[in-house]
Design an enzyme around this catalytic site. Structure first.
Site, PDB file in Angstrom:
ATOM      1  N   HIS A 125      -0.611  -3.288   5.371  1.00  0.00           N
ATOM      2  CA  HIS A 125       0.805  -3.480   5.069  1.00  0.00           C
ATOM      3  C   HIS A 125       1.614  -2.704   6.108  1.00  0.00           C
ATOM      4  O   HIS A 125       1.160  -1.699   6.653  1.00  0.00           O
ATOM      5  CB  HIS A 125       1.076  -2.931   3.661  1.00  0.00           C
ATOM      6  CG  HIS A 125       2.422  -3.232   3.104  1.00  0.00           C
ATOM      7  ND1 HIS A 125       3.549  -2.520   3.482  1.00  0.00           N
ATOM      8  CD2 HIS A 125       2.836  -4.130   2.181  1.00  0.00           C
ATOM      9  CE1 HIS A 125       4.589  -2.977   2.802  1.00  0.00           C
ATOM     10  NE2 HIS A 125       4.193  -3.961   2.008  1.00  0.00           N
ATOM     11  N   ASP A 202      -4.773   3.610   1.130  1.00  0.00           N
ATOM     12  CA  ASP A 202      -3.618   2.977   0.502  1.00  0.00           C
ATOM     13  C   ASP A 202      -4.120   2.234  -0.727  1.00  0.00           C
ATOM     14  O   ASP A 202      -4.730   1.175  -0.624  1.00  0.00           O
ATOM     15  CB  ASP A 202      -2.952   2.028   1.504  1.00  0.00           C
ATOM     16  CG  ASP A 202      -1.798   1.229   0.889  1.00  0.00           C
ATOM     17  OD1 ASP A 202      -1.552   1.363  -0.329  1.00  0.00           O
ATOM     18  OD2 ASP A 202      -1.156   0.464   1.628  1.00  0.00           O
ATOM     19  N   GLN A 205      -2.629  -1.629  -4.054  1.00  0.00           N
ATOM     20  CA  GLN A 205      -3.121  -2.873  -4.646  1.00  0.00           C
ATOM     21  C   GLN A 205      -4.419  -2.693  -5.432  1.00  0.00           C
ATOM     22  O   GLN A 205      -4.983  -3.680  -5.918  1.00  0.00           O
ATOM     23  CB  GLN A 205      -3.336  -3.921  -3.552  1.00  0.00           C
ATOM     24  CG  GLN A 205      -2.085  -4.316  -2.799  1.00  0.00           C
ATOM     25  CD  GLN A 205      -1.083  -5.059  -3.664  1.00  0.00           C
ATOM     26  OE1 GLN A 205      -1.435  -5.648  -4.681  1.00  0.00           O
ATOM     27  NE2 GLN A 205       0.183  -5.026  -3.274  1.00  0.00           N
ATOM     28  N   LYS A 228       3.587  -1.052  -9.266  1.00  0.00           N
ATOM     29  CA  LYS A 228       2.502  -2.026  -9.130  1.00  0.00           C
ATOM     30  C   LYS A 228       1.428  -1.845 -10.203  1.00  0.00           C
ATOM     31  O   LYS A 228       0.453  -2.594 -10.242  1.00  0.00           O
ATOM     32  CB  LYS A 228       1.892  -1.946  -7.730  1.00  0.00           C
ATOM     33  CG  LYS A 228       2.853  -2.392  -6.621  1.00  0.00           C
ATOM     34  CD  LYS A 228       2.178  -2.380  -5.265  1.00  0.00           C
ATOM     35  CE  LYS A 228       3.177  -2.630  -4.133  1.00  0.00           C
ATOM     36  NZ  LYS A 228       3.681  -4.013  -4.117  1.00  0.00           N
TER      37      LYS A 228
END
Length: 408
Positions: A125, A202, A205, A228
């Site tokens: 990202h 990261d 997700q 999220k």
């Protein structure tokens, strides 16, 4: 039988927005990789915080301040347990994944010497690319990139060969927000540690979709966003090993992060407060903790199993559509599908699906290098959560077929 299947009606009832109508159609929300919807318990926690317990934390001796402080620090403990950290000192509250990465890029970056190298992957990202580019420009560093194959799998052989005596950090995504690839982060970390190089993962997700234990992973930094994982926007987490956090200079300065201030010298607070300048989002932190508890009550293993069922079903149904191409088919994937259909522009498909009540993402998904890899401008992306159903996937298939007929 998976408990989610048995209780899907009651689970969906926890999310009133799922009963909304869009253009007179029942909402089908397939944009969960961008942000998840919020259960009633999270919204009520926010309301209760402002209506019943609102007071600045860590600063007051009065009752409300003590209650708010205890709730805020209890939330930190909930986060610690959820991701398997050893200490609350390792849990820093931020505004989200982006700020967490920027914090590390600035504060750890200040320790790096000119000529040092940062390794990222081609599927990152933008939030895990641009902060490192800015650091490279500011400090005279070099950015190196791990490529991925057309199936969405990282090239670990190339990764191993990127290391030199100047490598200072590896920063990679746990699950790609575009390809759904679940990267072998434990292996990536082990390889880096064999070169005495720390790793930032990261997890924006991943935490909502799979079990994460930062201690077992041996991650040096792990970051994620509340919104999220069914929590509010504007709150996020940076996990870091204490020995690294202790070495790093503060990212921002002001109240809370200080121990003592004089005009001659300022000394800084202990961890984690050293990196939490100003009034923290104590409403957001407690609402995030409520969201994590909600996920725990359902069971992250149940969520993972159920969403994998949705992914498999959606993939099989989408492959029935002539001319539809799915980008990324790694052996291990999260519940994300990026696709294009024939020569129809992804924006056109998304716009027409919206009129049918189907909420999907279009564009480059803040991952332009992924699009450049495939030579495309963007994709249509469907991303699933545990409150989605196979019936909704059937509506998506019907919707895409209707769009295809319009263009043929």
């Amino acid at each position: 039988m998976n408990s989610i299947i048995q209780n899907i009606a009651s689970i969906r009832a926890d999310f009133p927005i799922l009963s909304e109508k869009v253009y007179g159609k029942s909402l089908v929300y397939f944009d969960n990789a961008a942000t998840t919807q919020k259960p009633l318990c999270v919204v009520r926690k926010i309301d209760d915080g402002y209506l019943l317990h609102n007071a600045n934390v860590h600063r007051g001796v009065h009752y409300l301040s003590q209650v708010a402080t205890e709730a805020h620090e209890s939330a930190r403990s909930t986060v610690k347990d959820f991701i398997g950290a050893k200490s609350t000192s390792q849990i820093i509250f931020t505004r989200g994944t982006t700020e967490s990465i920027n914090l590390v890029a600035f504060s750890y970056g200040e320790l790096l010497k000119e000529g040092s190298e940062i390794i990222v992957s081609e599927m990152e990202h933008h939030s895990n690319i641009v902060p490192w580019q800015l650091l490279c420009e500011r400090k005279g560093l070099k950015l190196k990139v791990i490529p991925f194959a057309d199936n969405g799998v990282l090239d670990l052989d190339t990764y191993k060969n990127l290391f030199t005596e100047r490598t200072a950090l590896v920063a990679v995504t746990h699950i790609s927000n575009t390809l759904g690839t679940v990267n072998p982060v434990k292996q990536i970390i082990d390889i880096a540690h064999s070169h005495n190089v720390p790793v930032l993962i990261d997890g924006a997700q991943s935490v909502a979709h799979t079990k994460v234990n930062v201690t077992d992973l041996d991650a040096d930094f792990f970051v994620f966003s509340g919104h999220k994982i069914y929590g509010p926007t504007g709150i996020g987490v940076l996990y870091g090993k204490e020995e690294l956090l202790d070495k790093m200079v503060p990212y921002q300065a002001g109240g809370e992060m200080i121990e003592r201030v004089t005009f001659e010298k300022t000394t800084f607070n202990v961890l984690p407060y050293k990196f939490e300048a100003g009034t923290p989002d104590f409403i957001g932190s407690t609402a995030l903790a409520t969201a994590l508890e909600y996920v725990q009550n359902i069971g992250i293993e149940n969520i993972a199993e159920y969403e994998q069922g949705l992914l498999k079903y959606a993939t099989e149904r989408l492959k029935e559509i002539d001319g539809l191409r799915i980008y990324g088919n790694a052996p291990e994937r999260g519940a994300v599908i990026s696709m294009n259909v024939g020569n129809i522009h992804h924006y056109d498909i998304g716009t027409l699906l919206d009129k049918l009540g189907l909420a999907l993402r279009t564009g480059h998904h803040c991952a332009e290098p992924v699009m450049q890899h495939y030579g495309i401008e963007g994709t249509l992306r469907a991303s699933f959560a545990f409150y989605n159903t196979k019936d909704e996937i059937d509506k998506l298939i019907d919707g895409i077929n209707k769009v295809v007929k319009i263009f043929t």
